[in-house]
Design a protein around this motif. Structure first.
Motif, short mmCIF file in Angstrom:
data_model
loop_
_atom_site.label_atom_id
_atom_site.label_comp_id
_atom_site.label_asym_id
_atom_site.label_seq_id
_atom_site.Cartn_x
_atom_site.Cartn_y
_atom_site.Cartn_z
N LEU A 336 0.69 -1.26 -0.14
CA LEU A 336 0.08 -0.22 -0.06
C LEU A 336 0.91 1.28 0.10
O LEU A 336 0.18 2.35 -0.47
N ALA A 337 1.94 1.08 0.71
CA ALA A 337 2.98 2.47 0.69
C ALA A 337 3.38 2.60 -0.78
O ALA A 337 3.46 3.95 -1.04
N LEU A 338 3.80 1.96 -1.36
CA LEU A 338 4.27 2.14 -2.71
C LEU A 338 2.94 2.53 -3.88
O LEU A 338 3.11 3.32 -4.46
N LEU A 339 1.90 1.83 -3.57
CA LEU A 339 0.78 2.25 -4.43
C LEU A 339 0.27 3.80 -4.09
O LEU A 339 -0.58 4.35 -4.82
N ALA A 340 0.68 4.15 -2.74
CA ALA A 340 -0.01 5.46 -2.20
C ALA A 340 0.69 6.71 -3.16
O ALA A 340 0.26 7.79 -2.98
N ASP A 341 1.60 6.44 -4.05
CA ASP A 341 2.34 7.54 -4.60
C ASP A 341 1.28 8.11 -5.65
O ASP A 341 1.64 9.06 -6.28
N SER A 348 4.56 -6.58 -11.96
CA SER A 348 6.03 -7.09 -11.93
C SER A 348 7.20 -5.95 -11.31
O SER A 348 8.00 -5.93 -10.69
N ALA A 349 6.57 -4.44 -11.53
CA ALA A 349 7.17 -3.22 -10.96
C ALA A 349 7.21 -3.45 -9.35
O ALA A 349 8.21 -3.21 -8.65
N LEU A 350 5.88 -3.78 -8.90
CA LEU A 350 5.93 -4.05 -7.23
C LEU A 350 6.71 -5.10 -6.62
O LEU A 350 7.22 -4.97 -5.69
N ALA A 351 6.82 -6.18 -7.69
CA ALA A 351 7.72 -7.26 -7.13
C ALA A 351 9.14 -6.85 -7.05
O ALA A 351 9.75 -7.29 -6.30
N LEU A 352 9.51 -6.30 -8.19
CA LEU A 352 10.81 -5.82 -8.38
C LEU A 352 11.22 -4.46 -7.14
O LEU A 352 12.25 -4.83 -6.55
N ALA A 353 10.30 -3.99 -6.70
CA ALA A 353 10.66 -2.89 -5.75
C ALA A 353 10.52 -3.66 -4.35
O ALA A 353 11.32 -3.21 -3.33
N LEU A 354 9.99 -4.57 -4.10
CA LEU A 354 9.66 -5.24 -2.79
C LEU A 354 10.60 -6.19 -2.54
O LEU A 354 10.90 -6.97 -1.61
N GLY A 355 11.25 -6.94 -3.87
CA GLY A 355 12.10 -7.96 -3.80
C GLY A 355 11.52 -9.24 -3.36
O GLY A 355 12.13 -10.20 -2.85
N VAL A 356 10.14 -9.61 -3.95
CA VAL A 356 9.65 -10.77 -3.67
C VAL A 356 9.00 -11.14 -5.15
O VAL A 356 9.45 -10.62 -6.27
N SER A 357 8.50 -12.33 -5.35
CA SER A 357 8.27 -12.83 -6.52
C SER A 357 6.80 -12.42 -6.84
O SER A 357 6.12 -11.72 -6.09
#
Length: 406
Positions: A336-341, A348-357
């Protein structure tokens, strides 16, 4: 370059995309394609802009490397806005090198700023800082000058450095006010609001209080043993024990910190760490194993003592124990913190940013959508996600950041 292309470029630099399109809308030469792409990007039609810039770059080819590199930078900026983070990381470094080699200082500096911004989004703070330091900020056009200061503020906020973050935001505010572009001023104001919002809650001896970023920095420097539930680590001074990949151990230490200076019963620890409603001997045996592992992890910072009813956390040197929590606790809070921007993110970008699958992120997004907290639009690779509701301001402590080295 002919007079119409020159006039269209001047219109784009002044923020007049319609004026630029009036001059080159019907032309198919490479320069016109590139200018039409930039104009469509300014008007918000990103898919059309991406296609026009791709055609322009292909038409310029290897014989015009500078023009082609400019197209690549513009494509990377569109990808960054679209939160398709893999593409900018592939192209910006090469394009920036070509532009610098041929003396295009302004576009080389802009490419460097975009690269630093992308690195910030995925939490590679040291690399973002190095790229930012290498930028020739004086070469940037005025409309781009607040950007590097916003990146510098973002780096400082994620590193929990309130002074540098405030200084960088002040410079960004000054630059944005000189330019007086409403969208840019609003972006800077959102960054200032995020900085001034509560960053965390501190729980000590059964009492809680909200902390600003500067207060969090002071707590971390105080020598207190801090169990950080924003980044899943335990810290005392410069010594850090990361437990992000050990969720059971972190659940145990969090329960112990919340009860400090008292102890926690074995039944409560089993419920917190293993979600065991009715404990049997196998659960108790596993608890003993996990407590042994936690004792080994926390060795430099604290001891774990068995009591008659359970276990007690005892920091070394008689330090106080504090539990650092997000201002608003939510499931999938980092997502949610990433989406809140306010931007639309690909999974795929969210996975890259968080370092998860990607599958882990997809499950979390589906859960947020079912709870009415996230929305998606588009299909397949074009699918993008946005936050519908974010409780208060997302804290920078939840955003990706490299762990401090003890």
């Amino acid at each position: 370059m002919d007079s119409l292309v020159t006039a269209a470029a001047r219109s784009l630099a002044m923020g007049d995309p319609l004026g630029a399109l009036n001059r080159v809308a019907l032309r198919e030469d490479p320069a016109a394609l590139a200018l039409r792409g930039i104009a469509m990007a300014q008007l918000g039609d990103l898919p059309r802009a991406r296609e026009l810039l791709r055609r322009g770059a292909r038409a310029f080819g290897a014989r015009e490397p500078v023009a082609r590199a400019r197209c690549l930078v513009a494509q990377a900026e569109i990808a960054l806005v679209s939160r398709d983070l893999a593409e900018p990381m592939r192209t910006l470094g090469t394009a920036r090198a070509v532009l610098a080699e041929h003396g295009d200082r302004a576009n080389a500096a802009h490419a460097g700023y975009l690269e630093a911004r992308c690195l910030l989004l995925i939490g590679r703070l040291d690399e973002a800082g190095r790229v930012l330091d290498s930028i020739d900020a004086d070469a940037l056009p005025p409309v781009s000058r607040p950007g590097p200061w916003l990146v510098a503020a973002g780096i400082a906020m994620r590193r929990i450095e309130a002074g540098p973050a405030r200084a960088a935001l002040d410079r960004a505010v000054q630059a944005a006010r000189r330019i007086a572009v409403p969208a840019l001023v609003a972006e800077v104001e959102r960054a200032v609001q995020a900085f001034e919002a509560p960053a965390a809650r501190l729980h000590v001896r059964g009492e809680e209080r909200l902390l600003l970023l500067g207060d969090v920095e002071a707590v971390l420097a105080s020598g207190m043993l801090v169990v950080n539930a924003c980044r899943n680590l335990v810290r005392a001074g410069d010594k850090v024990v990361p437990l992000g990949s050990r969720p059971v151990l972190f659940a145990l230490v969090r329960a112990l910190a919340q009860a400090w200076p008292g102890d926690v019963s074995r039944e409560e620890l089993l419920a917190q760490a293993f979600r065991a409603r009715e404990a049997d001997e196998s659960h108790r045996g596993r608890l003993r194993v996990e407590i042994g592992r936690l004792r080994a992890e926390l060795g430099p910072l604290a001891e774990l003592h068995a009591t008659e009813r359970g276990f007690l956390l005892q920091p070394r040197g008689g330090a106080t124990v504090g539990l650092l929590l997000p201002p608003h606790e939510e499931e999938h809070a980092a997502l949610l913190a990433l989406l809140a921007d306010g931007e639309a993110w690909s999974s795929s970008a969210l996975a890259l940013a968080l370092g998860v699958s990607a599958r882990t992120v997809q499950r979390a997004l589906e859960a947020l959508a079912a709870a009415g907290k996230a929305d998606c639009f588009g299909r397949g690779r074009a699918c993008r996600w946005t936050a519908r509701q974010v409780p208060g301001f997302p804290t920078s402590l939840l955003l990706p950041a490299a762990l401090p080295v003890g």
